[in-house]
Scaffold this motif. Structure first.
Motif, short mmCIF file in Angstrom:
data_model
loop_
_atom_site.label_atom_id
_atom_site.label_comp_id
_atom_site.label_asym_id
_atom_site.label_seq_id
_atom_site.Cartn_x
_atom_site.Cartn_y
_atom_site.Cartn_z
N ASN A 309 -114.59 -77.26 -116.77
CA ASN A 309 -115.90 -77.86 -116.53
C ASN A 309 -116.64 -78.29 -117.78
N VAL A 310 -116.01 -78.23 -118.93
CA VAL A 310 -116.62 -78.76 -120.16
C VAL A 310 -115.49 -79.11 -121.12
N VAL A 311 -115.66 -80.21 -121.84
CA VAL A 311 -114.62 -80.68 -122.74
C VAL A 311 -115.23 -80.96 -124.10
N GLY A 312 -114.52 -80.58 -125.15
CA GLY A 312 -114.94 -80.89 -126.51
C GLY A 312 -114.30 -82.18 -126.97
N VAL A 313 -115.11 -83.08 -127.54
CA VAL A 313 -114.65 -84.40 -127.97
C VAL A 313 -114.92 -84.55 -129.46
N MET A 314 -113.91 -84.91 -130.23
CA MET A 314 -114.08 -85.12 -131.66
C MET A 314 -114.94 -86.37 -131.90
N ILE A 315 -115.94 -86.24 -132.74
CA ILE A 315 -116.79 -87.38 -133.10
C ILE A 315 -115.98 -88.31 -134.01
N PRO A 316 -115.87 -89.59 -133.66
CA PRO A 316 -115.07 -90.49 -134.49
C PRO A 316 -115.57 -90.55 -135.93
N ASP A 317 -114.66 -90.76 -136.86
CA ASP A 317 -115.02 -90.88 -138.28
C ASP A 317 -116.04 -91.99 -138.47
N GLY A 318 -117.03 -91.70 -139.30
CA GLY A 318 -118.04 -92.70 -139.63
C GLY A 318 -119.14 -92.85 -138.60
N ILE A 319 -119.10 -92.06 -137.53
CA ILE A 319 -120.10 -92.16 -136.46
C ILE A 319 -121.08 -90.99 -136.59
N ASP A 320 -122.36 -91.26 -136.49
CA ASP A 320 -123.40 -90.25 -136.51
C ASP A 320 -123.52 -89.66 -135.11
N GLY A 321 -123.02 -88.46 -134.96
CA GLY A 321 -122.98 -87.84 -133.64
C GLY A 321 -124.34 -87.66 -133.02
N GLU A 322 -125.34 -87.28 -133.81
CA GLU A 322 -126.68 -87.07 -133.25
C GLU A 322 -127.33 -88.39 -132.87
N ARG A 323 -127.05 -89.45 -133.60
CA ARG A 323 -127.58 -90.76 -133.23
C ARG A 323 -127.00 -91.20 -131.89
N VAL A 324 -125.72 -90.96 -131.67
CA VAL A 324 -125.11 -91.30 -130.39
C VAL A 324 -125.75 -90.49 -129.28
N ARG A 325 -125.94 -89.20 -129.49
CA ARG A 325 -126.58 -88.36 -128.45
C ARG A 325 -127.98 -88.86 -128.13
N THR A 326 -128.72 -89.24 -129.17
CA THR A 326 -130.08 -89.72 -128.96
C THR A 326 -130.08 -91.02 -128.17
N ARG A 327 -129.16 -91.93 -128.50
CA ARG A 327 -129.10 -93.21 -127.79
C ARG A 327 -128.63 -93.01 -126.34
N MET A 328 -127.74 -92.07 -126.12
CA MET A 328 -127.34 -91.75 -124.74
C MET A 328 -128.55 -91.27 -123.94
N ARG A 329 -129.36 -90.45 -124.58
CA ARG A 329 -130.50 -89.85 -123.89
C ARG A 329 -131.61 -90.87 -123.63
N THR A 330 -131.93 -91.68 -124.65
CA THR A 330 -133.04 -92.61 -124.49
C THR A 330 -132.63 -93.88 -123.75
N GLY A 331 -131.40 -94.32 -123.93
CA GLY A 331 -130.97 -95.56 -123.30
C GLY A 331 -130.44 -95.40 -121.89
N PHE A 332 -129.83 -94.25 -121.62
CA PHE A 332 -129.18 -94.04 -120.32
C PHE A 332 -129.69 -92.80 -119.58
N GLU A 333 -130.57 -92.03 -120.20
CA GLU A 333 -131.06 -90.77 -119.63
C GLU A 333 -129.91 -89.82 -119.31
N ILE A 334 -128.94 -89.78 -120.22
CA ILE A 334 -127.80 -88.87 -120.10
C ILE A 334 -127.76 -88.00 -121.35
N GLU A 335 -127.74 -86.70 -121.14
CA GLU A 335 -127.63 -85.76 -122.25
C GLU A 335 -126.21 -85.23 -122.34
N ILE A 336 -125.62 -85.33 -123.53
CA ILE A 336 -124.37 -84.63 -123.82
C ILE A 336 -124.65 -83.61 -124.91
N GLY A 337 -123.76 -82.63 -125.07
CA GLY A 337 -124.06 -81.49 -125.91
C GLY A 337 -123.63 -81.67 -127.36
N THR A 338 -124.39 -81.03 -128.24
CA THR A 338 -124.00 -80.88 -129.64
C THR A 338 -123.13 -79.64 -129.77
#
Length: 399
Positions: A309-338
């Protein structure tokens, strides 16, 4: 869509809006009895002592350990993530002499390593997490249960993240105390924690029952018990068990609204069918994995022991993981975990739990993640994630 808490089921929220009742009102005590019976089915146990602890999942963990452990007791902790470290901390606060059996994050502990530690230490308690959301790994429990029985150790299992989403067969595990929380697969809010206690553990707990002025020892207490007094009043399981027994010991004011919610969580599980619910978590979890892999993302950890029921995903090289989480939350109202500790900044944790464990939620999450990653410049395979997940979800075997 993180590792919890997740969205509560609307029926749970409606149940929690019901009017309050006094804790000794016959209607309310009937709800208490019904809740105990419901959770016996959810835990797959016949344990008489199956009830709720008022507080988050950690409250039940602490109640279990503070009630089992006396200062100086040897305790073995099976550790493969952040929440194994939490068990160590609580056990040490209880004064235990803790022996750790560790595995690298992303793996689980081998049964032979647990067996060697138990033979060497002769612990009073062996404590383990079932599914550790910090690493997304699920520790096999059956063999640890056999080891504990062979060596007369009590087995405590934290099933916060797995109860009703993965198999948690308490009696088959031969576990002595298992605890959980509502905010994961049970599709409720944090704030109350189911617990089940074996007769063997109950005997241990009642042997430590402190005899207050005018309060008799609890049921099952041996006369003249010599165990040290349980250090906590609020988390004293002996007193809580009397509160949930026919005696209704006046221990605390029950969290009425949370009991309504917990009762409805269990009703929902059993209406769907426990096995069907576990199968749903497995299917949607596989669909999420299929979509992430089709996108070209790498998964974290040992796939053979991944939580359903939960999967860990490697953050791609060169990608800001927190920026992606923030854009998921503000743009799509979807929260994924840090992530925590050595995995902070390295992985995202995406959950498919409880009310959010539905095919369309997984598909929308995959589509949103792909869109954000592409706009951030990540090299992902466009259009393949949702299709891969759909194929799995719509396969005849999934219906």
């Amino acid at each position: 869509m993180g590792p919890g808490p997740i969205n509560a089921h609307p029926r749970v929220l409606r149940a929690m809006s019901a009017g309050l009742l006094g804790q000794y009102d016959p209607e309310f005590t009937a709800y208490m009895n019904e809740t105990m019976a419901l959770y016996r089915h959810v835990f797959k146990t016949t344990n008489r002592w199956t009830f709720l602890i008022d507080g988050s999942a950690r409250a039940a963990i602490e109640a279990a350990l503070v009630s089992l452990i006396e200062p100086g007791d040897p305790v073995v902790v099976v550790n493969f993530g952040r929440f194994g470290l939490l068990l160590r901390e609580i056990a040490e606060r209880c004064g235990a002499a803790v022996t750790m059996v560790d595995a690298e994050w992303g793996t689980v502990v081998e049964a032979d390593a647990v067996r060697d530690a138990v033979r060497r230490v002769r612990p009073r308690v062996v404590a383990t997490v079932h599914g550790d959301t910090s690493t997304t790994m699920a520790q096999p429990i059956h063999e640890i249960g056999r080891i504990c029985v062979e060596h007369d150790a009590l087995l405590y299992v934290d099933a916060t993240a797995t109860l009703s989403g993965m198999e948690v067969p308490v009696d088959a595990w031969r576990a002595d105390i298992v605890t959980a929380g509502l905010q994961k697969c049970l599709a409720g809010p944090p704030g109350t924690a189911p617990i089940t206690i074996s007769e063997r553990a109950a005997e241990r707990i009642f042997s430590r029952r402190h005899v207050e002025r005018g309060i008799a020892q609890g049921p099952g207490s041996p006369a003249g018990a010599t165990g040290r007094r349980i250090a906590s009043n609020y988390f004293d399981l002996a007193m809580l068990m009397e509160y949930w027994s026919e005696r209704r010991l006046n221990h605390h004011t029950e969290a009425t609204t949370m009991l309504y919610g917990a009762r409805e969580c269990a009703r929902l599980v059993l209406e769907e069918g426990l096995e069907a619910r576990i199968a749903r978590h497995a299917l949607v979890g596989r669909a999420m994995v299929a979509g992430l892999q089709a996108m070209g993302l790498r998964l974290f950890g040992d796939r053979a022991h991944k939580m359903a029921n939960v999967v860990g995903v490697m953050i791609p090289d060169g990608i800001d993981g927190e920026r992606v989480r923030t854009r998921m939350r503000t743009g799509f109202e979807i929260e994924i975990g840090t992530a925590f500790g050595p995995l902070a900044g390295r992985i995202w944790r995406i959950g498919t739990m409880g009310y959010n464990c539905r095919g369309h939620a997984a598909l929308i999450t995959l589509g949103a993640l792909e869109a954000v990653l592409r706009s951030e410049g990540a090299e992902v395979r466009p259009g393949e994630a949702v299709q891969a997940a759909m194929q799995l979800l719509e396969a005849p075997a999934a219906r």
